[in-house]
Every structure is written in C-alpha cells, then in structure tokens.
Motif scaffolding. Structure first.
Motif, short mmCIF file in Angstrom:
data_model
loop_
_atom_site.label_atom_id
_atom_site.label_comp_id
_atom_site.label_asym_id
_atom_site.label_seq_id
_atom_site.Cartn_x
_atom_site.Cartn_y
_atom_site.Cartn_z
N SER A 1 29.47 41.22 -76.57
CA SER A 1 29.51 41.80 -75.23
C SER A 1 29.53 43.34 -75.23
N SER A 2 29.53 43.97 -76.40
CA SER A 2 29.57 45.43 -76.44
C SER A 2 28.28 46.02 -75.86
N LYS A 3 28.38 47.22 -75.36
CA LYS A 3 27.21 47.89 -74.77
C LYS A 3 26.10 48.05 -75.81
N LYS A 4 26.46 48.45 -77.03
CA LYS A 4 25.44 48.65 -78.07
C LYS A 4 24.71 47.35 -78.37
N ALA A 5 25.45 46.24 -78.45
CA ALA A 5 24.83 44.94 -78.73
C ALA A 5 23.92 44.52 -77.57
N ARG A 6 24.37 44.75 -76.35
CA ARG A 6 23.55 44.37 -75.19
C ARG A 6 22.28 45.20 -75.12
N LEU A 7 22.38 46.51 -75.38
CA LEU A 7 21.19 47.37 -75.36
C LEU A 7 20.16 46.91 -76.40
N ILE A 8 20.64 46.59 -77.58
CA ILE A 8 19.74 46.18 -78.66
C ILE A 8 19.15 44.80 -78.38
N LYS A 9 19.97 43.88 -77.90
CA LYS A 9 19.47 42.54 -77.60
C LYS A 9 18.40 42.57 -76.51
N GLU A 10 18.63 43.39 -75.49
CA GLU A 10 17.66 43.49 -74.39
C GLU A 10 16.31 44.00 -74.86
N ALA A 11 16.29 44.74 -75.96
CA ALA A 11 15.02 45.27 -76.50
C ALA A 11 14.19 44.18 -77.17
N GLY A 12 14.81 43.07 -77.54
CA GLY A 12 14.08 41.98 -78.17
C GLY A 12 13.82 42.21 -79.64
N GLU A 13 12.84 41.48 -80.15
CA GLU A 13 12.52 41.49 -81.59
C GLU A 13 12.09 42.85 -82.13
N GLN A 14 11.50 43.70 -81.29
CA GLN A 14 11.05 45.01 -81.77
C GLN A 14 12.21 45.98 -81.97
N GLY A 15 13.37 45.68 -81.36
CA GLY A 15 14.54 46.53 -81.53
C GLY A 15 14.43 47.85 -80.79
N ILE A 16 15.37 48.74 -81.08
CA ILE A 16 15.39 50.07 -80.47
C ILE A 16 15.71 51.11 -81.53
N PRO A 17 15.28 52.36 -81.31
CA PRO A 17 15.65 53.44 -82.23
C PRO A 17 17.14 53.75 -82.11
N VAL A 18 17.80 53.95 -83.24
CA VAL A 18 19.22 54.29 -83.28
C VAL A 18 19.45 55.32 -84.38
N ALA A 19 20.65 55.89 -84.37
CA ALA A 19 21.07 56.79 -85.45
C ALA A 19 22.52 56.50 -85.78
N ALA A 20 22.81 56.35 -87.07
CA ALA A 20 24.17 56.21 -87.56
C ALA A 20 24.49 57.49 -88.33
N CYS A 21 25.57 58.16 -87.94
CA CYS A 21 25.92 59.44 -88.54
C CYS A 21 27.33 59.39 -89.10
#
Length: 133
Positions: A56-76
């Motif tokens: 239910s986290s926002k990050k998980a929902r944003l990524i799931k909504e993008a589907g199989e192609q995913g979304i660009p992210v950055a881990a710092c």
C-alpha cells in the motif's frame, strides 16, 4: 541496458554492502518527486537493486500503476563525503519467491525484517551510476 556493477571495484561494492540507509525517488503523476528513506540491497552481478516495502505504500502504488515497463527511479546513498546514486527502471515484484529473496538480501545487509503479508519488492534494473563511492 543493465550495467555491470561487479566491475565497479571493491570500494563501490563495500559502500553498497555496508549498513547505510538510502533514499528512493519516484515521480508522482503531477511531476513532483516522491522521496523516501529505504534500505537498498544490490545484486552486483545482475545489476539489480531491491527495496522491500508495503503493497500500500505510495512508491509501490506508483510503480505498480506503471505496469510491466516500470518507471524511472533513483536510489541514493550518502556517508559523509562518499555518495552514490543508482538510476534505473523499477518494477514491482509481488510473487513469494521474489519477496523471500529480497527479504534474505535485506537481512544480510540490515536485519531480519518482521513478517509482513503485504510485503512487495521494488526491483530496479540499474542503467546509470553516479557518485564517488
């Protein structure tokens, strides 16, 4: 295109296996950044970074909504003058095998996570590395 993280040297590997917290940045549909503190594990040979989180986290929902192609992210990650950013595309993994693998990797770097039936995995295929670590 996946980057071979295993070729980046011992100091890079040490930095991403020492116990440090990191941030994960995703972008909301309105274009604003969503930045949260996370624990990140890195599979150097596969060029994959992983973050465990709640379904239910926002990050998980944003990524799931993008589907199989995913979304660009950055881990710092930062430690004094040393820092490193892993950029790539993130997809959400919800299958038990992926979750178990990510939990085991997290336990090796941080601590054993508490059981959580809502756990999912943000899986990042690293395409760019920035920093001096």
């Amino acid at each position: 295109m996946t980057i071979d993280l295993s070729a980046r040297g011992e100091s890079f590997r040490d930095f991403w296996t020492e116990r440090h917290l990191a941030t994960l940045t995703t972008v909301r549909p309105d274009g604003t950044p969503h930045v949260v503190a996370v624990g990140v594990t890195v599979d150097f040979e596969a060029g994959i970074a992983r973050v465990i989180t709640f379904r239910s986290s926002k990050k998980a929902r944003l990524i799931k909504e993008a589907g199989e192609q995913g979304i660009p992210v950055a881990a710092c990650q930062i430690d004094g003058p040393r820092w490193s950013t892993l950029e790539g595309r993130a997809v959400l993994r919800e299958d038990p095998e992926s979750v178990r693998d990510a939990e085991n990797r997290y336990a090796a770097r941080y601590r054993q996570p508490k059981p959580n039936p809502e756990r999912v995995v943000v899986e990042i295929t690293v395409t760019r590395v920035l920093g001096n670590a």
